[in-house]
Enzyme design. Structure first.
Site, PDB file in Angstrom:
ATOM      1  N   SER A  43       0.801  -1.218   0.000  1.00  0.00           N
ATOM      2  CA  SER A  43       0.000   0.000   0.000  1.00  0.00           C
ATOM      3  C   SER A  43       0.838   1.274   0.000  1.00  0.00           C
ATOM      4  CB  SER A  43      -0.946  -0.045   1.190  1.00  0.00           C
ATOM      5  OG  SER A  43      -1.837   1.018   1.146  1.00  0.00           O
ATOM      6  N   HIS A  44       0.720   2.052   1.050  1.00  0.00           N
ATOM      7  CA  HIS A  44       1.364   3.372   1.122  1.00  0.00           C
ATOM      8  C   HIS A  44       2.795   3.293   1.659  1.00  0.00           C
ATOM      9  CE1 HIS A  44      -0.656   2.119   4.686  1.00  0.00           C
ATOM     10  NE2 HIS A  44       0.170   2.853   5.398  1.00  0.00           N
TER      11      HIS A  44
ATOM     12  N   ASP B 207      -2.418   6.431  -3.410  1.00  0.00           N
ATOM     13  CA  ASP B 207      -1.280   5.774  -2.779  1.00  0.00           C
ATOM     14  C   ASP B 207      -0.685   4.661  -3.652  1.00  0.00           C
ATOM     15  OD1 ASP B 207      -3.348   3.950  -2.487  1.00  0.00           O
ATOM     16  OD2 ASP B 207      -2.458   3.098  -0.679  1.00  0.00           O
TER      17      ASP B 207
ATOM     18  N   ASP C 128      -1.041   1.439  -4.019  1.00  0.00           N
ATOM     19  CA  ASP C 128      -1.911   0.491  -4.720  1.00  0.00           C
ATOM     20  C   ASP C 128      -3.242   1.097  -5.148  1.00  0.00           C
ATOM     21  OD1 ASP C 128      -2.657   0.690  -2.062  1.00  0.00           O
ATOM     22  OD2 ASP C 128      -3.486  -1.332  -1.994  1.00  0.00           O
TER      23      ASP C 128
ATOM     24  N   ASP D 152      -5.755   2.651  -3.534  1.00  0.00           N
ATOM     25  CA  ASP D 152      -7.025   2.624  -2.804  1.00  0.00           C
ATOM     26  C   ASP D 152      -7.238   3.837  -1.906  1.00  0.00           C
ATOM     27  OD1 ASP D 152      -5.126   1.832  -0.995  1.00  0.00           O
ATOM     28  OD2 ASP D 152      -6.124  -0.015  -0.364  1.00  0.00           O
ATOM     29  N   ARG D 153      -6.182   4.615  -1.668  1.00  0.00           N
ATOM     30  CA  ARG D 153      -6.352   5.800  -0.822  1.00  0.00           C
ATOM     31  C   ARG D 153      -6.497   7.052  -1.668  1.00  0.00           C
ATOM     32  NH1 ARG D 153      -2.599   5.514   4.528  1.00  0.00           N
ATOM     33  NH2 ARG D 153      -3.248   3.442   5.151  1.00  0.00           N
TER      34      ARG D 153
ATOM     35  N   LYS E   1     -11.429   0.060  -0.612  1.00  0.00           N
ATOM     36  CA  LYS E   1     -11.512   1.500  -0.786  1.00  0.00           C
ATOM     37  C   LYS E   1     -10.960   1.849  -2.162  1.00  0.00           C
ATOM     38  CE  LYS E   1      -7.432   1.954   2.105  1.00  0.00           C
ATOM     39  NZ  LYS E   1      -7.219   1.313   3.396  1.00  0.00           N
TER      40      LYS E   1
HETATM   41  C1  G1P Z   1      -3.590   1.615   8.314  1.00  0.00           C
HETATM   42  C2  G1P Z   1      -4.748   2.555   8.475  1.00  0.00           C
HETATM   43  C3  G1P Z   1      -6.044   1.831   8.225  1.00  0.00           C
HETATM   44  C4  G1P Z   1      -6.019   1.173   6.851  1.00  0.00           C
HETATM   45  C5  G1P Z   1      -4.788   0.300   6.718  1.00  0.00           C
HETATM   46  C6  G1P Z   1      -4.641  -0.275   5.318  1.00  0.00           C
HETATM   47  O1  G1P Z   1      -3.673   0.578   9.251  1.00  0.00           O
HETATM   48  O2  G1P Z   1      -4.746   3.146   9.756  1.00  0.00           O
HETATM   49  O3  G1P Z   1      -7.108   2.734   8.340  1.00  0.00           O
HETATM   50  O4  G1P Z   1      -7.166   0.396   6.647  1.00  0.00           O
HETATM   51  O5  G1P Z   1      -3.620   1.055   7.018  1.00  0.00           O
HETATM   52  O6  G1P Z   1      -4.542   0.718   4.346  1.00  0.00           O
HETATM   53  P1  G1P Z   1      -2.855   0.578  10.631  1.00  0.00           P
HETATM   54  O7  G1P Z   1      -1.402   0.738  10.290  1.00  0.00           O
HETATM   55  O8  G1P Z   1      -3.339   1.775  11.409  1.00  0.00           O
HETATM   56  O9  G1P Z   1      -3.198  -0.712  11.301  1.00  0.00           O
HETATM   57 ZN    ZN Z   2      -3.350   1.330  -0.224  1.00  0.00          ZN
END
Ligand code: G1P
Ligand code: ZN
Length: 543
Positions: free
Chosen positions: A113-114, A277, A279, A281-282, A376
């Site tokens: 992801s991010h 982000d 992938d 989804d954000r 998302k």
């Molecule tokens: C984080 C975000 C959460 C999101 C997840 C995946 O998780 O806070 O809202 O769903 O990334 O993108 P966390 O690191 O807080 O467990």
């Molecule tokens: Zn992501």
């Protein structure tokens, strides 16, 4: 074709977190690491024989090699059909859409992801269910259980297959289809939004900047925003996906998307800015000189849903993760629709969406989505905004001011303390846990605590329970402080402190968030002993 059966032993720590298994890339590159986890996924779904699977990833370092390994394992296991994004590319929302469209037996998405990418950064893998959504806690637990007892896996002894060229081939029992990762997703977006109205908006001179952050949404945003909707050339920046995201953190927040923020707060700023982000989804939404917090964005989207063509009939209900600000609840109340509060992580929305209890959902971490898929969706959120902006013909700043006047304003910020020593983070949480019973009735910095607990969730659809989902401290007047440990970090512990202060208006609606939240921020550090326990005097990231 020769199928190799490889002996292996369980590898510690393959427990999926908030969103699949995330580890340092080098950890994934160790012998058997990826294979053990993939075989455990196959085992957890009753074997891959005769099943179809979607495969893709966000293009980060090791993406293509990992896909080759998974393909060979799926062939060895007798999969009937593999659908793979060309070059191994597939955004998470597109993967969800394609799993649903082609009714596959789920999919495997390679992404952290991010988180940053590269050989010394992060990699990840997650299994999505046939509904297109992330594996539920139950399925994840089953995968984890198999990782603890695995003693062998199967892999086909083959040369790498061509995943670059769009087309189809069959190897042994497995039909392998390489598809354009954008087309099906773009088609779905067209059914949800009034593309003509958005085209008109761009024609009238409305300007957008979309920062793809060298991550997966580049090709999607180029095709849809510039190609189909006619946004001016170069509306999409950092549009080419790179294995290390150009050295940046592909996290669409004001810190990491600073290039976009500078454009949006600079001279001659465009009307609308957005980012997505790693992938896809954000999303980050920013107007000219006007950053919209993800929690506010979710609330504004709910309030304006009837102006968006695919949502014209209204929303069944809405859901937000617990730490997400309560701005959404105020809109739901006015719309007279149910509002659900779930633990952090998209997987908790799936059941509510499947049961048709909610249409729109979101998280403070820049995630918004709807019943169109089970993840998302970053670009979808941008199109949603563009669709109601095309109807309202107001600036983002005007829309925000109007929203706060109607509903009051939930000032909001999140402070992250990253790579904290795990013991210190656990001590902080334990310390708070120990004080939950004595908090109510205390007033600190003028803020009266009315309730304190550790959030737990009873899923109204499948009856499952999730406990220990964050410490909540609620104040008279609607303000809140929440403490939670991240479930996606790959180094030590990340403490997330979510800070929210409610201002009913009509005065004080345009304060600086740091001023409006000053007492809440002070109170959070006092009641948690954060500085003393962690040695940290300031957060690493404020969003
Ligand atoms: C984080 C975000 C959460 C999101 C997840 C995946 O998780 O806070 O809202 O769903 O990334 O993108 P966390 O690191 O807080 O467990
Ligand atoms: Zn992501």
């Amino acid at each position: 074709m020769h199928i190799k059966t490889v002996s292996t032993t369980p590898i510690e720590g393959q427990k999926p977190g908030t969103s699949g298994l995330r580890m340092k890339t080098r950890v994934f590159m160790q012998p058997h690491y990826l294979e053990n986890f993939v075989q455990s996924i196959f085992n957890a779904i009753g074997g891959i024989e005769g099943k179809s699977l979607l495969l893709g990833g966000d293009g980060r370092y090791f993406n293509q090699q990992a896909i080759q390994t998974i393909v060979k394992m799926a062939i060895a296991g007798g999969a009937s059909h593999l659908i793979i994004g060309a070059e191994g590319i597939m955004s998470t929302p597109a993967a969800s859409a394609i799993i649903r469209k082609f009714k596959t037996n789920g999919g495997i998405i390679l992404s952290a992801s991010h988180n940053a990418g590269g050989i010394d950064e992060d990699f990840g893998i997650k299994y999505n269910l046939p509904n297109g959504g992330p594996a539920t806690a139950r399925v994840s637990d089953r995968i984890f259980a198999y990782t603890l007892e695995i003693d062998q896996y199967q892999i086909a002894d083959l040369d790498d297959i061509d995943i670059i060229t769009i087309g189809e081939t069959t190897i042994a029992e497995t039909r392998i289809q390489i598809i354009d990762p954008v087309a099906d997703y773009a088609e779905l977006m067209e059914t949800l939004f009034d593309f003509d109205a958005i085209r008109e908006l761009f024609k009238s001179g409305f300007r957008i900047k979309f920062d793809a952050m060298h991550a997966v949404t580049g090709p999607y945003a180029k095709a849809i925003l510039e190609g189909q909707l006619g946004a001016e050339k170069d509306s999409v920046i950092n549009a080419v996906p790179l294995p290390d995201f150009g050295g940046g953190h592909p996290d669409p927040n004001p810190i990491h998307a600073h290039q976009l923020m500078e454009i949006m707060y600079g001279d001659d700023a465009p009307d609308f800015g957005a980012a997505s982000d790693g992938d896809g989804d954000r999303n980050l939404i920013v107007g000219k000189n006007c950053y919209v917090t993800p929690s506010d964005s979710l609330a504004v989207m709910a309030a304006n849903a009837k102006l968006v063509s695919g949502y014209r009939k209204g929303l069944k209900g809405v859901a937000r993760s617990m730490p997400t600000s309560q701005a959404l609840d105020r809109v739901a109340k006015k719309l007279d629709i149910p509002a659900f509060e779930t633990p952090t992580g998209w997987k908790y929305f799936g059941n509510l969406l499947d049961a048709n209890k909610v249409t729109l959902c979101g998280e403070e971490s820049a995630g918004t989505g709807s019943s169109h898929i089970r993840e998302k969706d970053g670009l979808w959120a941008v199109l949603f905004w563009l669709n109601f902006l095309a109807n309202r013909k107001q600036s983002v700043a005007e829309i925000m001011a109007d929203h706060w006047k109607t509903y009051g304003r939930n000032y909001y910020t999140r402070h992250d303390y990253e790579a904290v020593e795990s013991d210190a983070a656990n001590n902080l949480m334990d310390g708070l846990r120990g004080k939950l019973a004595i908090f109510p009735g205390h007033t600190i910095n003028g803020l009266a605590i009315i309730h304190a607990d550790e959030f737990s969730y009873h899923d109204p659809v499948d009856g499952s329970n999730a406990t220990a989902q964050g410490i909540r401290i609620l104040f008279d007047g609607g303000s809140r402080i929440i403490f939670r440990l991240s479930g996606t970090g790959t180094e030590g512990a990340t403490i997330r402190v979510y800070l929210e202060s409610f201002e009913p208006g009509p005065e004080n609606l345009d304060q600086k968030p740091e001023d409006a939240l000053a007492d809440i921020i002070k109170t959070a550090s006092q009641i948690s002993n954060l500085e003393e326990l962690t040695g940290r005097t300031a957060p690493d990231v404020k969003t």
